[in-house]
Design an enzyme around this catalytic site. Structure first.
Site, PDB file in Angstrom:
ATOM      1  N   GLY A  46      28.642  43.372  52.498  1.00 51.68           N
ATOM      2  CA  GLY A  46      28.272  41.979  52.733  1.00 51.68           C
ATOM      3  C   GLY A  46      28.089  41.667  54.215  1.00 51.68           C
ATOM      4  N   VAL A  71      39.521  42.347  51.749  1.00 54.37           N
ATOM      5  CA  VAL A  71      38.939  42.839  53.004  1.00 54.37           C
ATOM      6  C   VAL A  71      38.434  41.667  53.849  1.00 54.37           C
ATOM      7  CG1 VAL A  71      37.084  44.225  54.019  1.00 54.37           C
ATOM      8  CG2 VAL A  71      38.398  45.123  52.091  1.00 54.37           C
ATOM      9  N   LEU A  73      35.114  40.411  54.160  1.00 53.18           N
ATOM     10  CA  LEU A  73      33.783  40.512  54.757  1.00 53.18           C
ATOM     11  C   LEU A  73      33.773  41.063  56.179  1.00 53.18           C
ATOM     12  CD1 LEU A  73      32.008  37.273  53.450  1.00 53.18           C
ATOM     13  CD2 LEU A  73      31.683  39.624  52.661  1.00 53.18           C
ATOM     14  N   CYS A 129      32.250  35.365  47.246  1.00 58.96           N
ATOM     15  CA  CYS A 129      33.336  36.143  47.840  1.00 58.96           C
ATOM     16  C   CYS A 129      34.636  35.340  47.770  1.00 58.96           C
ATOM     17  CB  CYS A 129      33.056  36.519  49.284  1.00 58.96           C
ATOM     18  SG  CYS A 129      34.433  37.457  49.995  1.00 58.96           S
ATOM     19  N   ILE A 190      29.465  40.871  37.729  1.00 56.74           N
ATOM     20  CA  ILE A 190      30.292  39.818  38.280  1.00 56.74           C
ATOM     21  C   ILE A 190      30.847  40.235  39.645  1.00 56.74           C
ATOM     22  CG2 ILE A 190      31.037  38.859  36.078  1.00 56.74           C
ATOM     23  CD1 ILE A 190      33.631  40.471  36.273  1.00 56.74           C
ATOM     24  N   ASN A 191      31.118  39.265  40.512  1.00 53.53           N
ATOM     25  CA  ASN A 191      31.933  39.523  41.677  1.00 53.53           C
ATOM     26  C   ASN A 191      33.370  39.679  41.177  1.00 53.53           C
ATOM     27  OD1 ASN A 191      33.030  39.619  44.358  1.00 53.53           O
ATOM     28  ND2 ASN A 191      31.309  38.384  45.075  1.00 53.53           N
TER      29      ASN A 191
END
Lengths: 303, 256
Positions: A46, A71, A73, A129, A190-191
């Site tokens: 990302g 994490v 991004l 996110c 899906i995220n």
């Protein structure tokens, strides 16, 4: 052997297996294990307008058949990606999908314009996110905000726009319809699902960020169901992901309505997981005497 | 080039309570491994994340790791037997340097002594004089002293409670060594407070210092950024699994 070629949002893919954003960096590391040209495509880590250092450690916790990550991004920023990473990926015969996260609607548009000019094949818009405070999931849980971001990216991009949907909503079909209505060329889902793990000895969450995104085999049935829901709500193509480890997992996702699949957490277990998935799909098709993988998409027969 | 394959356990023994030495017949990994590198071990079907464990020795086709039972994954691994097979990815990571001039001091704290045995042997093969300083909590936790004794020119052992070797931690004997002559490098692995003390002492004595860091990992190959730590004066992130686990101590941000 069965035909694995797929046309997705007007783009030709040699096979329907991609790598999921955030699990594959910019391809360099796994490129040491196999030829990236074997992949249908790479969804890159990302990207944000400015570089980000991400969240404090620990950023990972294992759960039953899955894992949580926070994490946040971490990435070098969109300009550095275009300068240093995109030329590397372009050496391979594979599709490059740039994943973007903005703090504001206009930031999404600016990044889309740059990446579209730089020649990526598709722009995947991360409105889901769970690990960042500004932007991210706050856009993806509101159909009006999703529509607004989609319109802005669509207006600024010369390449297809794919909206990555969050599972952390009451009705994912409503969000998918909002994206389609605003001009999205595809959706991906899906995220990760929001989750938390607590260390019973310290009484503190394992993740320094307290909560994180759940992925891995544990989420596959959730993803399959949501892909099926979205397939019944929109007519744009779907990139399905969430817990795919094997060819049969991928076939499930395709039958539910996905046109392509992405492999994420499985990369951490097996560096060649996407190739195992691709070969598993081919083996299934051959065993069932199905000529093309495209015949599977949405072919689930409901009770 | 790392390999992912199924390898057989050829030897296994307890070194201390919940500390296990496990040897695999893993030719591809053993023959390409460097001191400071680790292997990423799959611990059962239900656990998607491999466990990173430093390599403590290699010999021909065999590779040995020493690990502490800390959770369900390492408990699963500890319950294997000789002859059973284990899924391993490795060797991974950036190990210790091997172009030093002069004597080498290896410092190991607790389970951190394990990779330092490989480092001591590697330095010895390069004809360096090697001195080991090992620190443990108590006599019951002391491991590998015979093995270090066989390799090193000098060995100092400490325990926090004085039940074996010198009483206290590794700082005092290390300081004494650094005061007596000019060493080529100090290589260390152990708990973070120990590593920090070693790094600061080396900075004062202007001795090159390399330390092996530990962090929870995901992929182990540098892609997922789960193990990234702030480095280089807080200016950028480094991945413990790929850029490390061994770093020049000067790069580490101790409050990061």
């Amino acid at each position: 052997m069965a035909d694995l070629h797929v046309s997705f949002a007007g783009i030709a893919f040699k096979n329907p297996v991609l790598t999921a954003s955030g699990t594959f960096g910019f391809g360099r590391e796994y490129g040491e294990y196999y030829d990236l040209s074997e992949l249908g495509g790479v969804c890159v880590k990302g990207l944000t307008a400015a570089p980000r250092l991400g969240n404090p450690a620990p950023r990972i916790a294992e759960t039953a058949m899955g894992m949580l990550n926070s994490v946040g991004l971490q990435n070098p920023g969109v300009d550095e990606f275009i300068r240093a990473e995109l030329p590397f990926l372009r050496r391979y015969d594979t599709r490059v999908i740039a994943n973007i996260s903005g703090n504001t609607v206009s930031e999404y548009g600016e990044m889309a314009a740059k990446l579209s000019d730089a020649g990526v094949d598709i722009i995947e818009v991360n409105v889901s996110c769970p690990n960042v405070h500004a932007g991210g999931m706050q856009f993806g849980t509101d159909p009006r905000a999703v529509a607004e971001v989609t319109r802005e990216v669509r207006r600024n991009s010369r390449v297809p726009v794919m909206i990555k949907l969050s599972p952390n909503v009451t009705d994912i079909a409503e969000i998918a319809r909002a994206a389609e209505g605003a001009g999205a060329d595809a959706v991906s889902l899906i995220n990760t699902l929001l989750g938390m793990k607590i260390d019973v000895n310290t009484r503190k969450p394992v993740l320094a960020n307290n909560t994180g995104g759940l992925s891995g085999a544990a989420v596959l049935p959730v993803a399959v169901k949501m892909v099926w829901q979205v397939r019944n709500a929109v007519s744009i193509p779907i990139l399905g992901m969430g817990g795919i480890f094997t060819g049969e997992d991928a076939v499930e996702m395709l039958l539910a309505g996905a046109d392509m699949v992405a492999v994420g957490t499985a990369n951490f277990t097996y560096p060649d997981a996407p190739l195992r998935v691709r070969d598993g799909i081919a083996k299934y098709l051959d065993a069932k005497k199905i000529r093309s993988v495209t015949e599977l998409s949405g072919a689930v027969e409901m009770h | 080039m790392p390999t992912q394959a199924i390898y057989t356990i050829s030897d296994m023994r307890n070194l201390a309570e919940d500390v296990i030495s496990m040897t695999f017949i893993a030719p591809e990994i053993a023959r390409s491994a460097a001191a400071g590198q680790f292997i990423h071990i799959k611990c059962g079907h239900s656990r998607p994340l491999r466990r990173p464990i430093s390599i403590s020795d290699v010999s021909g086709d065999k590779l040995t790791v020493i690990f502490e039972v800390r959770g369900a994954g390492t408990r699963w691994l500890a319950s294997r037997d000789i002859g059973r097979k284990v899924d391993i990815l490795g060797p991974l990571g950036h190990g210790f340097g091997d172009t030093f001039s002069g004597g080498i001091i290896v410092v190991g704290g607790g389970i951190g002594a394990a990779p330092m045995l490989f480092a001591a042997k590697a330095a010895k093969r390069k004809a360096h004089s090697v001195t080991a300083v090992l620190g443990f909590r108590s006599q019951a936790n002391v491991i590998l002293t015979d093995e270090f004794d066989a390799v090193c020119d000098g060995l100092v052992t400490t325990t926090d409670d004085g039940t074996a070797g010198l009483r206290g931690n590794v700082s005092a004997p290390l300081e004494e060594l650094l005061n007596t002559k000019k060493y080529g490098a100090v290589l260390a692995c152990g708990p973070k407070p120990m590593l920090r003390a070693v790094a600061e002492m080396c900075a004062i004595h202007k001795i090159h210092c390399e330390i092996s860091l530990e962090e929870r990992m995901g992929c182990g190959v540098g892609a997922c950024l789960v193990c990234a730590c702030l480095m280089h004066n807080g200016e950028r992130m480094s991945r413990v699994c790929k850029d490390g686990p061994v770093f020049d101590a000067k790069e580490v941000v101790w409050n990061g």
